[in-house]
Enzyme design. Structure first.
Site, PDB file in Angstrom:
ATOM      1  CB  SER A 212      -9.053  -6.361  -1.903  1.00 25.53           C
ATOM      2  OG  SER A 212      -7.776  -6.178  -1.332  1.00 25.53           O
ATOM      3  CD  GLU A 330     -11.453  -6.912   5.572  1.00 20.66           C
ATOM      4  OE1 GLU A 330     -10.714  -7.534   4.785  1.00 20.66           O
ATOM      5  OE2 GLU A 330     -12.496  -6.336   5.221  1.00 20.66           O
ATOM      6  CG  HIS A 424      -8.834  -9.292   2.543  1.00 15.67           C
ATOM      7  ND1 HIS A 424      -9.352  -8.019   2.653  1.00 15.67           N
ATOM      8  CD2 HIS A 424      -8.209  -9.321   1.326  1.00 15.67           C
ATOM      9  CE1 HIS A 424      -9.057  -7.329   1.568  1.00 15.67           C
ATOM     10  NE2 HIS A 424      -8.367  -8.100   0.741  1.00 15.67           N
TER      11      HIS A 424
END
Length: 544
Positions: A212, A330, A424
């Site tokens: 990320s 995600e 995610h």
């Protein structure tokens, strides 16, 4: 007398190494750690001077060598960030983290007999505003048991890590500001290069890795001339190649970074930088957030020479082997990024045609109105993370560098029951082989042979890439290098399975969209896609 007593107490705090504690002496000084099985662990090692007082919003400063032996048995505090008193999302820790502005520390896990071992440097995620190297999920023992050294780092976050302001630029010999958190990362890598040999590491075989915002950081380290030579390989998990604000120039709806800093200072009723430096860090962080401040990496022409899209288009990024990928779900844990579902299919299709013009038919083919919620989730995922991952491996392959692409589509009953299939960061417990160290609201990973086998394969692949630049795993398929024509990737679902041609048409469509926006020069590329997109820029030569 009091000053002498304080000095003596300070020395004493650095001289507590017990006989059974492993001690390592490097150019930085001596540290006493702990052991965890056959792994030596050193936590909370400072790699730079504390960025407090007059050092707030200044480039990271080297720390002088300390005398005595520093205790390295516990993590240092996390950098200043906003926290909830109780868990509120799957990413929340069990309890608020201890925080401080004095937070520039790193942690090392090293095999007891390490000698020129490859080094894995982990950069945590958290939108550049949260997270810490002390999170249990990032414990490096299981990876270190695979013959590598694991280093995790802290870096300045939020307004304390990324504020740009004309007065700060005026202080700088290079007339730039912002990016202090990125400078921290470079300082940590510099510390590793100078000191890791003492811990048994090979300073010439360092892999930077992150997920990320950590993956975002990896891309900027690849792009920055200041980081060149500090790493030999890179891993970017769920990175996002969005456009960032420029230091002095507005671009469409992105105001200049210095202008944003000026607005913030006005909102805080701070007439000068001295006033801002005098504010308590927690109060400053909270007040900035309430005023709408969000941290960004700034294109300053120096540390960050230009937008990432341009750097990678020109082949100016670090020519290193790369492993990159993204997750099928995600956005399922990041619903704030997904536009609201329209009332009916006709409204959805009309909105897309209004925004995408001649590209609307292809958009609707990939993301049809038959299931608008899933199409919105997929379009958002692909615009941010899917396109970025494929672009990274494509650009590295064009430089002649081995590159490896993955799609994480693994899940388990509790995750599916929560509606979070492939969410995610859900690969991280497997990468670190720490499936029992997730947070209190994370769907519990079952202790089954299948989950253990997946964690073994993932940790093996990552550790192998760190060692050799090739992801290999015992009892798992060979991972083919990415080839632009074949489109090779590893599908990580129930088990690892080589595949090809990932989401046909996805990459080509997003390339055309971003190319047109870049050619236009006034339309940034960030969260303005799908139903939130502006009118499509016209086709230009080379953009289609």
């Amino acid at each position: 007398m009091i000053a002498r007593l304080i000095a003596l107490l300070g020395v004493a705090s650095l001289s507590i190494a017990a006989a059974d504690k492993p001690v390592v002496t490097s150019s930085a000084g001596a540290v006493a750690g702990t052991t965890d099985g056959n792994i030596r662990v050193f936590k909370g090692i400072p790699y730079a001077q504390p960025p407090i007082g007059p050092l707030r919003w200044r480039p990271t400063q080297p720390l002088p060598r300390w005398s005595g032996t520093r205790d390295a048995s516990d993590y240092g505090p996390a950098c200043i960030q906003l926290q909830s008193p109780k868990p509120v999302s799957v990413y929340s820790p069990a309890a608020p983290l201890p925080t401080s502005e004095d937070c520039l520390t790193l942690n090392i896990w090293t095999p007891a007999n390490a000698a020129k071992a490859p080094v894995f440097v982990w950069i945590h995620g958290g939108a550049l505003s949260g997270g810490s190297s002390r999170e249990p999920l990032y414990d490096g023992k299981k990876l270190a048991e695979r013959g590598i050294i694991v280093v995790s780092i802290n870096y300045r976050l939020g307004v304390l890590g990324f504020l740009a302001h004309p007065a700060l630029s005026a202080e700088s010999p290079q007339h730039v500001s912002g990016n202090y958190g990125l400078l921290d990362q470079i300082a940590a890598l510099t510390w590793v290069k100078r000191n890791i040999a003492a811990f048994g590491g090979d300073a010439g075989n360092v892999t930077i890795a992150g997920e990320s915002a950590g993956g975002l950081s990896v891309m900027y380290l690849m792009a920055s001339p200041y980081a060149r030579g500090l790493f030999a390989k890179a891993i970017a998990e769920s990175a996002y190649m969005v456009s960032m604000p420029e230091l002095k120039t507005a671009r469409g709806d992105q105001i200049a970074a210095e202008a944003a800093g000026t607005l913030l200072a006005g909102g805080l009723q701070a007439p000068d930088i001295a006033t801002l430096r005098g504010m308590k860090p927690d109060e400053l962080s909270l007040a900035a957030t309430k005023l709408g401040y969000a941290p960004w990496i700034t294109v300053d022409g120096k540390l960050v020479p230009e937008q990432l899209v341009a750097t990678f288009d020109k082949g100016k990024q670090a020519p290193v082997p790369l492993l990159a990928g993204f997750n099928s779900g995600e956005i399922r844990s990041l619903m704030i990024l997904a536009p609201k579902v329209p009332g009916n299919a006709a409204k959805y299709e009309a909105a897309i045609r209004e925004r995408y013009g001649d590209l609307a038919s292809e958009f609707l083919r990939l993301y049809p109105s038959t299931d608008m919620k899933e199409s919105i989730l997929a379009a958002t995922r692909d615009a941010l993370y899917g396109w970025t991952a494929q672009r990274l491996v494509s650009k590295q392959a064009a430089l002649g560098q081995p590159s490896y692409l993955y799609l994480w589509d693994h899940s388990y009953p509790a995750e599916d029951a929560a509606g979070l299939h492939g969410f995610h960061a859900s690969e991280l417990p497997y990468v670190f082989d720490n499936t029992d160290r997730t947070g209190p609201l994370w769907p519990a990973i079952p202790a089954t042979p299948g989950e253990a086998a997946m964690a073994d394969a993932m940790a093996d692949y990552w550790a192998s890439f760190v060692r050799t630049g090739r992801p290999q795993a015992a009892n798992a398929p060979v991972w083919p290098a990415y080839d632009v024509k074949a489109g090779n990737y590893m599908l990580l679902a129930d088990t690892p399975k080589p595949n090809a041609n990932l989401f046909p048409g996805m990459y080509a469509l997003n390339e055309r969209i971003v190319c047109r926006r870049a050619a236009n020069g006034k339309i940034p590329w960030h969260w303005n896609f799908g139903l939130a997109a502006p009118a499509m820029a016209a086709a230009t030569p080379g953009c289609g």
